[in-house]
Scaffold this active site. Structure first.
Site, PDB file in Angstrom:
ATOM      1  N   GLU A  68      -0.863  -0.301  13.616  1.00  0.00           N
ATOM      2  CA  GLU A  68       0.068  -1.421  13.414  1.00  0.00           C
ATOM      3  C   GLU A  68       1.155  -1.399  14.493  1.00  0.00           C
ATOM      4  O   GLU A  68       1.461  -2.418  15.114  1.00  0.00           O
ATOM      5  CB  GLU A  68       0.696  -1.248  12.024  1.00  0.00           C
ATOM      6  CG  GLU A  68       1.193  -2.493  11.379  1.00  0.00           C
ATOM      7  CD  GLU A  68       0.071  -3.395  10.890  1.00  0.00           C
ATOM      8  OE1 GLU A  68       0.043  -4.540  11.351  1.00  0.00           O
ATOM      9  OE2 GLU A  68      -0.768  -2.976  10.064  1.00  0.00           O
TER      10      GLU A  68
ATOM     11  N   GLY B  29       1.507 -11.553   2.724  1.00  0.00           N
ATOM     12  CA  GLY B  29       2.378 -10.381   2.685  1.00  0.00           C
ATOM     13  C   GLY B  29       1.944  -9.363   1.646  1.00  0.00           C
ATOM     14  O   GLY B  29       2.752  -8.590   1.133  1.00  0.00           O
ATOM     15  N   LEU B  30       0.647  -9.364   1.323  1.00  0.00           N
ATOM     16  CA  LEU B  30       0.135  -8.375   0.366  1.00  0.00           C
ATOM     17  C   LEU B  30      -0.656  -7.283   1.105  1.00  0.00           C
ATOM     18  O   LEU B  30      -1.502  -6.625   0.535  1.00  0.00           O
ATOM     19  CB  LEU B  30      -0.726  -9.061  -0.699  1.00  0.00           C
ATOM     20  CG  LEU B  30      -0.001 -10.119  -1.545  1.00  0.00           C
ATOM     21  CD1 LEU B  30      -0.961 -10.819  -2.496  1.00  0.00           C
ATOM     22  CD2 LEU B  30       1.160  -9.504  -2.338  1.00  0.00           C
ATOM     23  N   SER B  31      -0.370  -7.147   2.383  1.00  0.00           N
ATOM     24  CA  SER B  31      -0.917  -6.066   3.213  1.00  0.00           C
ATOM     25  C   SER B  31      -2.408  -6.162   3.472  1.00  0.00           C
ATOM     26  O   SER B  31      -3.128  -5.162   3.407  1.00  0.00           O
ATOM     27  CB  SER B  31      -0.600  -4.695   2.610  1.00  0.00           C
ATOM     28  OG  SER B  31       0.762  -4.445   2.706  1.00  0.00           O
TER      29      SER B  31
ATOM     30  N   GLU C 151      12.803  -2.213  -0.968  1.00  0.00           N
ATOM     31  CA  GLU C 151      12.350  -3.085   0.127  1.00  0.00           C
ATOM     32  C   GLU C 151      13.191  -2.868   1.373  1.00  0.00           C
ATOM     33  O   GLU C 151      14.416  -2.781   1.299  1.00  0.00           O
ATOM     34  CB  GLU C 151      12.458  -4.546  -0.330  1.00  0.00           C
ATOM     35  CG  GLU C 151      11.372  -5.425   0.204  1.00  0.00           C
ATOM     36  CD  GLU C 151      10.005  -5.055  -0.342  1.00  0.00           C
ATOM     37  OE1 GLU C 151       9.294  -4.291   0.340  1.00  0.00           O
ATOM     38  OE2 GLU C 151       9.649  -5.516  -1.429  1.00  0.00           O
TER      39      GLU C 151
ATOM     40  N   ASP D 253       3.021   0.331   3.514  1.00  0.00           N
ATOM     41  CA  ASP D 253       1.805  -0.422   3.209  1.00  0.00           C
ATOM     42  C   ASP D 253       0.562   0.467   3.287  1.00  0.00           C
ATOM     43  O   ASP D 253      -0.281   0.470   2.386  1.00  0.00           O
ATOM     44  CB  ASP D 253       1.646  -1.606   4.179  1.00  0.00           C
ATOM     45  CG  ASP D 253       2.836  -2.548   4.129  1.00  0.00           C
ATOM     46  OD1 ASP D 253       3.645  -2.425   3.186  1.00  0.00           O
ATOM     47  OD2 ASP D 253       2.965  -3.383   5.037  1.00  0.00           O
TER      48      ASP D 253
ATOM     49  N   ASP E 160      11.713   1.734   3.867  1.00  0.00           N
ATOM     50  CA  ASP E 160      10.790   2.758   4.400  1.00  0.00           C
ATOM     51  C   ASP E 160      11.182   3.201   5.804  1.00  0.00           C
ATOM     52  O   ASP E 160      11.268   4.389   6.091  1.00  0.00           O
ATOM     53  CB  ASP E 160       9.308   2.345   4.298  1.00  0.00           C
ATOM     54  CG  ASP E 160       8.917   1.085   5.042  1.00  0.00           C
ATOM     55  OD1 ASP E 160       9.805   0.363   5.558  1.00  0.00           O
ATOM     56  OD2 ASP E 160       7.691   0.808   5.118  1.00  0.00           O
TER      57      ASP E 160
ATOM     58  N   GLY F 158      -2.440 -14.053   4.679  1.00  0.00           N
ATOM     59  CA  GLY F 158      -1.076 -14.137   5.215  1.00  0.00           C
ATOM     60  C   GLY F 158       0.012 -14.145   4.153  1.00  0.00           C
ATOM     61  O   GLY F 158       1.093 -14.669   4.373  1.00  0.00           O
TER      62      GLY F 158
HETATM   63  C1  GLA Z   1       6.448  -4.820   5.514  1.00  0.00           C
HETATM   64  C2  GLA Z   1       6.252  -3.537   6.307  1.00  0.00           C
HETATM   65  C3  GLA Z   1       6.640  -2.314   5.465  1.00  0.00           C
HETATM   66  C4  GLA Z   1       8.016  -2.473   4.840  1.00  0.00           C
HETATM   67  C5  GLA Z   1       8.164  -3.832   4.172  1.00  0.00           C
HETATM   68  C6  GLA Z   1       9.563  -4.092   3.701  1.00  0.00           C
HETATM   69  O1  GLA Z   1       5.553  -4.870   4.442  1.00  0.00           O
HETATM   70  O2  GLA Z   1       4.913  -3.427   6.728  1.00  0.00           O
HETATM   71  O3  GLA Z   1       6.549  -1.151   6.266  1.00  0.00           O
HETATM   72  O4  GLA Z   1       9.019  -2.254   5.796  1.00  0.00           O
HETATM   73  O5  GLA Z   1       7.784  -4.897   5.035  1.00  0.00           O
HETATM   74  O6  GLA Z   1       9.901  -3.236   2.670  1.00  0.00           O
END
Ligand code: GLA
Length: 393
Positions: free
Chosen positions: A162, A126-128, A33, A174, A36, A124
């Site tokens: 993004e 945080g699961l992209s 985490e 993501d 990236d 919302g």
């Molecule tokens: C978000 C960002 C990713 C990554 C994570 C943390 O999901 O979109 O690119 O940096 O946070 O690992």
């Protein structure tokens, strides 16, 4: 959620039937985490929750989009000649940005289209969900116009949307997970080189649970950008002596020997997380390959502790969920997933303990935070793709 229902939505909204259907997943990150954008490794997987679209080409230059998740926004309409960010276009800015950058990359989108979307990724959390809409748009225009855009290009275009169109300075994890996901496999990605490998994840006696804090992520973007710049500062200081391009290139020993170059204690801790988390991710992959799930779980726990104490992106909601999870029987490991500051955590839990786990962790969370968490069982699924269009019954 199924495509047949979405076909009916399309028919109601656009008064014709759609011709193609598409799906793009959400993602969880198992470990790795905030590595990236530091040129380190991540180990995410796509989940079977995601976003569906049905669509049909038009004869003119109009793009008309409708989301069953935002019915009050109605049909959002724009022309292929005016692909600029527009606040009032709300969620449709994601597809709009994708279309713009795909065209800028030299692909021809000769006509507009109509599209109805519905997602079952919790909002919302945080699961992209945003990367999911980006890659969904990518496979959609690929499918409608036969563009054959290479998958990695779609992933990079999604990240560009993004960063430049929406203005969130995120890394590539993501879009990569959503674009490259594979059923029952995690993806070990080296974010510096973009080399990757799939690792089978067969958790026969265990489930991956997603725990949603239901906390709104208001501060997420500004804090996220703050962490990025703290890491950049640390890198610059280390570069006085070391010839490295990213924190992800350091071993633990190299970091320990050179950390005195970073005078500020906070910045030093941020860098320490980036370095150690990267190494932890590689260790975790090895443990998984060796069938040592317990060790994998311990590394997940260490990851959370580092994100809590050194990187400081957890917060009381995520900590309450994860710390309650650690105390339950049958738990292999638990940690926050994604950017942090709210959103979701994950836990690997023995099948027979799942019900107890949800009751106990749910009660502990409600007691401490004052509102409830949600729990979902995650299945690892495929990346973005065209799917069969069933006719409206
Ligand atoms: C978000 C960002 C990713 C990554 C994570 C943390 O999901 O979109 O690119 O940096 O946070 O690992």
């Amino acid at each position: 959620m199924n495509i047949t229902t979405l076909n009916k939505v399309f028919l109601d909204v656009f008064h014709v039937l759609p011709k193609h259907a598409f799906f793009a997943p959400g993602r969880i990150n198992l470990i790795g985490e905030h590595t990236d954008y530091n040129g380190g490794h991540v180990f995410p997987c796509a989940i079977t929750y995601g976003t569906y679209a049905v669509a049909r080409k038009r004869e003119d230059q109009l793009v008309r989009l409708y989301s069953e998740n935002f019915p009050d926004k109605g049909i959002i309409e724009f022309n292929l000649n005016e692909l600029t960010f527009d606040q009032k276009h709300n969620w449709a800015n994601y597809p709009k940005g994708m279309i713009r950058y795909i065209m800028e990359a030299g692909y021809e989108i000769p006509t507009g289209f109509e599209c109805a979307i519905e997602g079952d990724i919790p909002n919302g959390a945080g699961l992209s969900s945003s990367a999911s809409i980006e890659l969904l748009t990518g496979v959609l225009v690929n499918g409608l116009y036969g563009l054959e855009i290479p998958r990695l290009d779609l992933i990079k275009i999604g990240k560009r949307v993004e960063n430049e169109f929406i203005g969130v300075n995120s890394g590539i994890m993501d879009q990569f997970a959503v674009g490259m996901g594979m059923k029952d496999a995690g993806i070990l990605l080296d974010c510096q080189t973009l080399r990757y490998e799939y690792a089978p994840i067969q958790l026969d006696d265990y489930k991956i649970l997603i725990m949603n804090t239901n906390k709104r992520r208001e501060l997420a973007d500004s804090k996220y950008n703050e962490r990025r710049s703290e890491c950049d500062q640390a890198l610059e200081l280390l570069q006085q002596k070391l010839s490295i391009d990213a924190l992800g290139q350091l071993t633990e020993e190299e970091f320990t020997e050179n950390q005195h170059l970073i005078a500020n204690e906070t910045i030093r801790r941020r860098a320490k997380h980036a370095v150690y988390e990267n190494i932890r991710t590689l260790k975790a992959l090895n443990e998984l390959k060796g069938g040592n799930l317990e060790a994998f779980g311990r590394l997940m726990n260490e990851s959370h502790i580092s994100l809590r104490d050194d990187y400081e992106v957890t917060g009381v909601e995520l900590d309450s969920l994860v710390e309650a999870a650690w105390k339950q029987p049958g738990v292999i490991g638990a940690r926050m997933t994604g950017a942090g500051f709210g959103g979701c955590a994950i836990a690997i839990v023995e099948n027979s303990e799942v019900e107890n786990f949800i009751t106990n962790v749910g009660a502990a969370y409600q007691g401490k935070i004052g509102y409830s968490a949600d729990f979902y069982v995650a299945s690892i699924g495929d990346g973005a793709k065209e799917i069969a269009l069933e006719s409206v019954k």
